[in-house]
Write an enzyme that holds these catalytic residues in place. Structure first.
Site, mmCIF file in Angstrom:
data_model
loop_
_atom_site.group_PDB
_atom_site.id
_atom_site.type_symbol
_atom_site.label_atom_id
_atom_site.label_comp_id
_atom_site.label_asym_id
_atom_site.label_seq_id
_atom_site.Cartn_x
_atom_site.Cartn_y
_atom_site.Cartn_z
ATOM 1 N N ASN A 9 0.865 -1.184 0.000
ATOM 2 C CA ASN A 9 0.000 0.000 0.000
ATOM 3 C C ASN A 9 0.902 1.235 0.000
ATOM 4 O OD1 ASN A 9 -1.826 2.019 0.474
ATOM 5 N ND2 ASN A 9 -2.410 1.338 2.527
ATOM 6 N N LYS A 11 0.146 4.295 -0.272
ATOM 7 C CA LYS A 11 -0.477 5.478 0.349
ATOM 8 C C LYS A 11 -0.200 6.741 -0.493
ATOM 9 C CE LYS A 11 -0.238 3.124 4.740
ATOM 10 N NZ LYS A 11 -0.165 3.195 6.176
ATOM 11 N N HIS A 95 -9.769 1.308 5.015
ATOM 12 C CA HIS A 95 -8.469 1.439 5.672
ATOM 13 C C HIS A 95 -8.621 2.378 6.880
ATOM 14 C CE1 HIS A 95 -4.333 2.500 6.488
ATOM 15 N NE2 HIS A 95 -3.979 1.415 5.806
ATOM 16 N N GLU A 97 -6.867 4.673 7.999
ATOM 17 C CA GLU A 97 -6.594 6.095 7.734
ATOM 18 C C GLU A 97 -7.809 6.773 7.104
ATOM 19 O OE1 GLU A 97 -2.924 5.420 5.629
ATOM 20 O OE2 GLU A 97 -1.973 4.862 7.522
ATOM 21 N N GLU A 167 -5.714 -4.963 10.599
ATOM 22 C CA GLU A 167 -4.631 -4.006 10.822
ATOM 23 C C GLU A 167 -4.878 -3.232 12.112
ATOM 24 O OE1 GLU A 167 -2.610 -2.776 6.926
ATOM 25 O OE2 GLU A 167 -4.426 -1.589 7.075
ATOM 26 N N GLY A 173 2.294 2.150 10.850
ATOM 27 C CA GLY A 173 3.255 3.244 10.704
ATOM 28 C C GLY A 173 3.965 3.620 11.990
ATOM 29 N N SER A 213 3.124 -2.179 10.335
ATOM 30 C CA SER A 213 4.581 -2.226 10.529
ATOM 31 C C SER A 213 5.219 -3.557 10.137
ATOM 32 C CB SER A 213 4.951 -1.859 11.969
ATOM 33 O OG SER A 213 4.576 -0.527 12.230
HETATM 34 P P1 PGA Z 1 2.608 0.243 7.657
HETATM 35 O O1 PGA Z 1 1.156 0.431 6.997
HETATM 36 O O2 PGA Z 1 3.171 -1.034 7.118
HETATM 37 O O3 PGA Z 1 3.397 1.454 7.246
HETATM 38 O O4 PGA Z 1 2.412 0.169 9.129
HETATM 39 C C1 PGA Z 1 0.298 -0.646 6.814
HETATM 40 C C2 PGA Z 1 -1.022 -0.180 6.250
HETATM 41 O O5 PGA Z 1 -1.503 0.878 6.652
HETATM 42 O O6 PGA Z 1 -1.611 -0.842 5.372
#
Ligand code: PGA
Length: 250
Positions: A9, A11, A95, A97, A167, A173, A213
């Site tokens: 992803n 982003k 997601h 976010e 997640e 992140g 992560s």
């Molecule tokens: P990350 O993001 O690996 O940077 O923690 C995962 C995600 O949001 O899909």
């Protein structure tokens, strides 16, 4: 055998040219055995250029989002129909976010899932709890509620098309991953509630991915868990080298 997935992803990162380079670098090293399905999620702006680069490869593309409405006066939105017309086969929906920064509710997410499937896209549905919820040990009730409010509204036939990504928000992140055991426990729980709702065959065939992560150091342990069918990778998917190492951990 459940399908395994390694999903990057991207982003809101990379210029179009950088996205093209990254896609090319990944494609050069992904074999075509398809044991693990590889998918990258560029921004809408990068989508078609990346698709062109990946044309003769086994790597698929997912959009990071789609609109909850069919078409019309919705400035800034991109519809499921538009994605389908361009042969984009997957879309991330729900997601954390999107839920957190853009106020997406379970109800809105349900509408997006419905439209995505109506246009033949495979949704990658994301769920997961916040740190406070985890500290109160309410993660199972919380995630079950997310599933009941959106995913569990679908029929058996519809549900079969959905990929799930668990997640935990506190791991996204932040560099903090759930331990492989913590993740496995949630995945086993999700599979059990899916079995209760849709039966064991559907539950056994449902791909449930872990995200938060994931990196080249922890991927192997995560993907070796019985109920973890792959990973949704953010930060570590932005460099071909780390993403390929994760892909090679399966
Ligand atoms: P990350 O993001 O690996 O940077 O923690 C995962 C995600 O949001 O899909």
């Amino acid at each position: 055998m459940r399908q395994k997935y390694c999903i990057g992803n991207w982003k809101m990162n990379l210029t179009v040219n950088e996205a093209i380079s990254l896609a090319g670098a990944i494609a050069a090293h992904i074999d075509s055995n398809n044991k693990v399905k590889t998918i990258v999620c560029p921004t809408f702006l990068q989508l078609l250029a990346v698709k062109k680069i990946l044309e003769n490869t086994t790597i698929k593309i997912a959009a990071q989002n789609c609109a909850a409405t069919e078409n019309g006066a919705y400035t800034g939105e991109v519809s499921a129909a538009m994605l389908a017309t361009e042969n984009i086969s997957y879309v991330l929906i729900g997601h954390s976010e999107r839920r957190q920064y853009f106020g997406e509710s379970d109800k809105l997410i349900f509408q997006k899932l419905k439209l995505a499937m109506q246009y033949g896209l495979t949704p990658i549905f994301c769920c997961g709890e916040s740190l406070t919820t985890r500290e109160n040990n309410e993660q199972k009730t919380f995630v079950l509620q997310q599933l009941e409010n959106s995913l569990f509204q679908f029929s058996h036939d519809e549900f079969k098309n959905i990929i799930i990504a668990y997640e935990p928000i506190w791991a996204i992140g932040t560099g903090k991953t759930a331990t492989a055991e913590e993740a496995q426990e949630m995945h086993a729980f999700l599979r059990a509630v899916i079995a209760e709702k849709y039966g064991t065959t559907i539950a056994e065939n449902c791909s449930i991915l872990y995200g938060g992560s994931v990196n080249e150091q922890n991927a192997r342990q995560i993907v070796s868990q019985q109920d973890i069918d792959g990973v949704l990778v953010g930060g570590a998917s932005l460099k071909a080298e780390s993403f390929l190492k994760i892909y090679n951990s399966f």
